[in-house]
Design a protein around this motif. Structure first.
Motif, PDB file in Angstrom:
ATOM      1  N   CYS A 122      -4.834   8.976  17.694  1.00 43.08           N
ATOM      2  CA  CYS A 122      -4.451   7.670  17.153  1.00 43.08           C
ATOM      3  C   CYS A 122      -4.177   7.823  15.658  1.00 43.08           C
ATOM      4  N   VAL A 123      -2.920   7.715  15.278  1.00 43.84           N
ATOM      5  CA  VAL A 123      -2.527   7.852  13.876  1.00 43.84           C
ATOM      6  C   VAL A 123      -2.590   6.487  13.200  1.00 43.84           C
ATOM      7  N   VAL A 124      -3.313   6.421  12.081  1.00 46.00           N
ATOM      8  CA  VAL A 124      -3.501   5.167  11.356  1.00 46.00           C
ATOM      9  C   VAL A 124      -3.113   5.362   9.895  1.00 46.00           C
ATOM     10  N   ASP A 125      -2.361   4.420   9.343  1.00 47.08           N
ATOM     11  CA  ASP A 125      -2.034   4.437   7.920  1.00 47.08           C
ATOM     12  C   ASP A 125      -2.013   2.995   7.423  1.00 47.08           C
ATOM     13  N   PHE A 126      -3.143   2.554   6.839  1.00 44.56           N
ATOM     14  CA  PHE A 126      -3.262   1.170   6.385  1.00 44.56           C
ATOM     15  C   PHE A 126      -2.358   0.888   5.189  1.00 44.56           C
ATOM     16  N   GLU A 127      -1.940  -0.368   5.068  1.00 47.06           N
ATOM     17  CA  GLU A 127      -1.405  -0.874   3.810  1.00 47.06           C
ATOM     18  C   GLU A 127      -2.422  -1.894   3.292  1.00 47.06           C
ATOM     19  N   ALA A 128      -2.603  -1.899   1.973  1.00 50.63           N
ATOM     20  CA  ALA A 128      -3.625  -2.751   1.371  1.00 50.63           C
ATOM     21  C   ALA A 128      -3.074  -3.460   0.145  1.00 50.63           C
ATOM     22  N   THR A 129      -3.750  -4.537  -0.248  1.00 48.59           N
ATOM     23  CA  THR A 129      -3.359  -5.241  -1.465  1.00 48.59           C
ATOM     24  C   THR A 129      -3.463  -4.288  -2.652  1.00 48.59           C
ATOM     25  N   CYS A 130      -2.584  -4.488  -3.614  1.00 48.56           N
ATOM     26  CA  CYS A 130      -2.555  -3.589  -4.769  1.00 48.56           C
ATOM     27  C   CYS A 130      -1.890  -4.291  -5.947  1.00 48.56           C
ATOM     28  N   GLU A 131      -2.117  -3.747  -7.110  1.00 44.94           N
ATOM     29  CA  GLU A 131      -1.451  -4.199  -8.322  1.00 44.94           C
ATOM     30  C   GLU A 131      -0.874  -2.986  -9.032  1.00 44.94           C
ATOM     31  N   GLU A 132       0.136  -3.216  -9.847  1.00 50.09           N
ATOM     32  CA  GLU A 132       0.750  -2.108 -10.562  1.00 50.09           C
ATOM     33  C   GLU A 132      -0.297  -1.428 -11.447  1.00 50.09           C
ATOM     34  N   GLY A 133      -0.395  -0.101 -11.309  1.00 51.79           N
ATOM     35  CA  GLY A 133      -1.401   0.640 -12.065  1.00 51.79           C
ATOM     36  C   GLY A 133      -2.761   0.651 -11.404  1.00 51.79           C
ATOM     37  N   ASN A 134      -2.963  -0.215 -10.393  1.00 53.64           N
ATOM     38  CA  ASN A 134      -4.239  -0.313  -9.665  1.00 53.64           C
ATOM     39  C   ASN A 134      -5.446  -0.239 -10.598  1.00 53.64           C
ATOM     40  N   PRO A 135      -5.707  -1.294 -11.372  1.00 55.54           N
ATOM     41  CA  PRO A 135      -6.883  -1.304 -12.254  1.00 55.54           C
ATOM     42  C   PRO A 135      -8.160  -1.018 -11.467  1.00 55.54           C
ATOM     43  N   ILE A 190     -10.024  -4.997  -6.094  1.00 54.73           N
ATOM     44  CA  ILE A 190     -10.579  -4.781  -4.751  1.00 54.73           C
ATOM     45  C   ILE A 190      -9.433  -4.767  -3.737  1.00 54.73           C
ATOM     46  N   HIS A 191      -9.258  -3.638  -3.066  1.00 56.97           N
ATOM     47  CA  HIS A 191      -8.183  -3.487  -2.091  1.00 56.97           C
ATOM     48  C   HIS A 191      -8.604  -4.082  -0.745  1.00 56.97           C
ATOM     49  N   GLU A 192      -7.733  -4.898  -0.166  1.00 58.74           N
ATOM     50  CA  GLU A 192      -7.968  -5.469   1.167  1.00 58.74           C
ATOM     51  C   GLU A 192      -6.834  -5.032   2.094  1.00 58.74           C
ATOM     52  N   ILE A 193      -7.186  -4.677   3.310  1.00 61.84           N
ATOM     53  CA  ILE A 193      -6.191  -4.231   4.285  1.00 61.84           C
ATOM     54  C   ILE A 193      -5.275  -5.397   4.657  1.00 61.84           C
ATOM     55  N   ILE A 194      -3.957  -5.164   4.597  1.00 64.61           N
ATOM     56  CA  ILE A 194      -3.001  -6.212   4.973  1.00 64.61           C
ATOM     57  C   ILE A 194      -2.098  -5.781   6.131  1.00 64.61           C
ATOM     58  N   GLU A 195      -2.182  -4.512   6.538  1.00 64.13           N
ATOM     59  CA  GLU A 195      -1.451  -4.058   7.726  1.00 64.13           C
ATOM     60  C   GLU A 195      -2.296  -3.026   8.459  1.00 64.13           C
ATOM     61  N   PHE A 196      -2.482  -3.229   9.760  1.00 64.52           N
ATOM     62  CA  PHE A 196      -3.274  -2.318  10.597  1.00 64.52           C
ATOM     63  C   PHE A 196      -2.348  -1.778  11.688  1.00 64.52           C
ATOM     64  N   PRO A 197      -1.784  -0.571  11.484  1.00 60.71           N
ATOM     65  CA  PRO A 197      -0.923   0.031  12.499  1.00 60.71           C
ATOM     66  C   PRO A 197      -1.647   1.185  13.219  1.00 60.71           C
ATOM     67  N   VAL A 235      -2.698  -8.550   8.274  1.00 62.96           N
ATOM     68  CA  VAL A 235      -4.034  -9.088   8.028  1.00 62.96           C
ATOM     69  C   VAL A 235      -3.997 -10.025   6.820  1.00 62.96           C
ATOM     70  N   LYS A 236      -4.686 -11.138   6.938  1.00 62.01           N
ATOM     71  CA  LYS A 236      -4.752 -12.114   5.842  1.00 62.01           C
ATOM     72  C   LYS A 236      -5.861 -11.722   4.876  1.00 62.01           C
ATOM     73  N   PRO A 237      -5.520 -11.420   3.609  1.00 58.98           N
ATOM     74  CA  PRO A 237      -6.561 -11.081   2.638  1.00 58.98           C
ATOM     75  C   PRO A 237      -7.333 -12.326   2.222  1.00 58.98           C
ATOM     76  N   GLU A 238      -8.609 -12.147   1.853  1.00 57.54           N
ATOM     77  CA  GLU A 238      -9.462 -13.290   1.539  1.00 57.54           C
ATOM     78  C   GLU A 238      -9.866 -13.348   0.074  1.00 57.54           C
ATOM     79  N   ILE A 239     -10.128 -12.195  -0.540  1.00 56.19           N
ATOM     80  CA  ILE A 239     -10.561 -12.192  -1.939  1.00 56.19           C
ATOM     81  C   ILE A 239      -9.382 -12.448  -2.869  1.00 56.19           C
ATOM     82  N   ASN A 240      -8.279 -11.754  -2.626  1.00 59.75           N
ATOM     83  CA  ASN A 240      -7.046 -11.958  -3.390  1.00 59.75           C
ATOM     84  C   ASN A 240      -5.944 -12.366  -2.410  1.00 59.75           C
TER      85      ASN A 240
END
Length: 326
Positions: free
Chosen positions: A108-121, A125-132, A151-156
């Motif tokens: 099972c190959v998994v590669d999440f996408e997560a919330t991010c900002e430029e430069g990633n301070p 806090i990264h939250e998963i927004i795609e679960f493939p 996936v719906k992020p909750e913190i940001n």
């Protein structure tokens, strides 16, 4: 991630001596000594052939691979590895047939996408927004099925413009999506329907350590659920690729691995599902080249740890929804 310059292998000097490998050779009779006995003449044959292969030009390698109906794409070092493993496998199979039940049925190959900002301070806090998930059948070496949910992020809950541009995931998509616990429940149900961990053995596979040790680990804490048992061990394909093809860590980026294997990226970069499909293509090629992709990393007490290759091969457990944290 910082881009690294690619190290191109130097062409080997041309030699007049050529390697003689034929179907007749690979189907011949051999000594019946134990396969663990390296004094066995079969290992001397393999070593001599490896020396011949090392002296072959790229055109000679491609010609021999074509003769055996093997993939002819890739840089010279990859072609040499492919031919050596084919010959070794043929010789060892004559001594002791490989047990077809000794490996995972699926990966099972998994590669999440997560919330991010430029430069990633660092405080972000990264939250998963795609679960493939891409389901790879190790017997047919084909992608048999796929799963994808956003996936719906909750913190940001509001995505940054940088995140939208990078992943192609829009604010409207995540606003309409389920929260992580519900998506994880859907993942587990999807895996159960395919009888993973019950009828069929399987392992998770990721492109690096972060998907499980960081993104999933953080997300489970955010969602107040225990870390799922089926994801506690996985194959880090970057480690597997580097060890198998004997290349440095800076040569194991997704696009570089594809390029070295003679493939182009297919789809949209940083789409979780497209990334997973391309990682699966690399896994298929590695299996074709004779690599036994096996678990090499795990989570223990919230910490990332390496799994030794000497540990017996064991599939992941049947997926279950983890309990909520108190």
């Amino acid at each position: 991630m910082e881009e690294q310059k690619e190290n191109h292998p130097q062409a080997a000097p041309r030699e007049t001596q050529h390697c003689r490998i034929s179907d007749q050779e690979t189907n011949g009779k051999n000594s019946t000594a134990s396969s663990n006995d390296f004094s066995d003449p079969i290992y001397k044959e393999i070593a001599i052939t490896n020396g011949c292969i090392n002296r072959m030009t790229r055109d000679e390698l491609r010609s021999k691979l074509a003769e055996f109906k093997l993939e002819t794409r890739g840089v010279k070092d990859v072609l040499k590895k492919r031919l050596k493993n084919y010959y070794k496998k043929q010789k060892l199979m004559q001594k002791e047939p490989i047990n077809g039940n000794s490996y995972y049925d699926y990966i099972c190959v998994v590669d999440f996408e997560a919330t991010c900002e430029e430069g990633n301070p660092p405080e972000f806090i990264h939250e998963i927004i795609e679960f493939p998930i891409v389901l790879l059948n190790t017997h047919t070496l084909e992608i048999e099925d796929t799963f994808q949910q956003y996936v719906k992020p909750e913190i940001n809950p509001k995505l940054s413009n940088f995140c939208i541009s990078l992943t192609g995931i829009t604010q409207d998509i995540v606003d309409k999506a389920d929260t992580f616990p519900q998506v994880l429940q859907n993942v587990i149900e999807w895996m159960r329907q395919r009888e993973l961990g019950t009828k069929y053995s399987y392992s998770m596979l990721t492109d690096g350590s972060w998907d499980m040790s960081k993104f999933l680990n953080i997300q489970c804490r955010i969602s107040c659920i225990k870390y799922p048992s089926f994801a506690k061990k996985w194959i880090n394909i970057r480690k597997s690729y580097g060890n198998f093809y004997k290349v440095p860590r800076n040569q194991t980026k997704l696009t570089i691995m594809l390029e070295k294997l003679g493939m182009n990226y297919d789809g949209r970069p940083h789409s979780g599902l497209d990334d997973s499909k391309n990682i699966a293509r690399i896994a298929i090629r590695m299996l074709q080249d004779g690599c036994e992709l096996r678990v090499n990393e795990r989570m223990h007490a919230g910490q990332l740890m390496t799994v030794s290759s000497s540990v017996p091969l064991e599939g992941a457990p049947a997926p279950q929804m983890p309990r909520y944290r108190n």
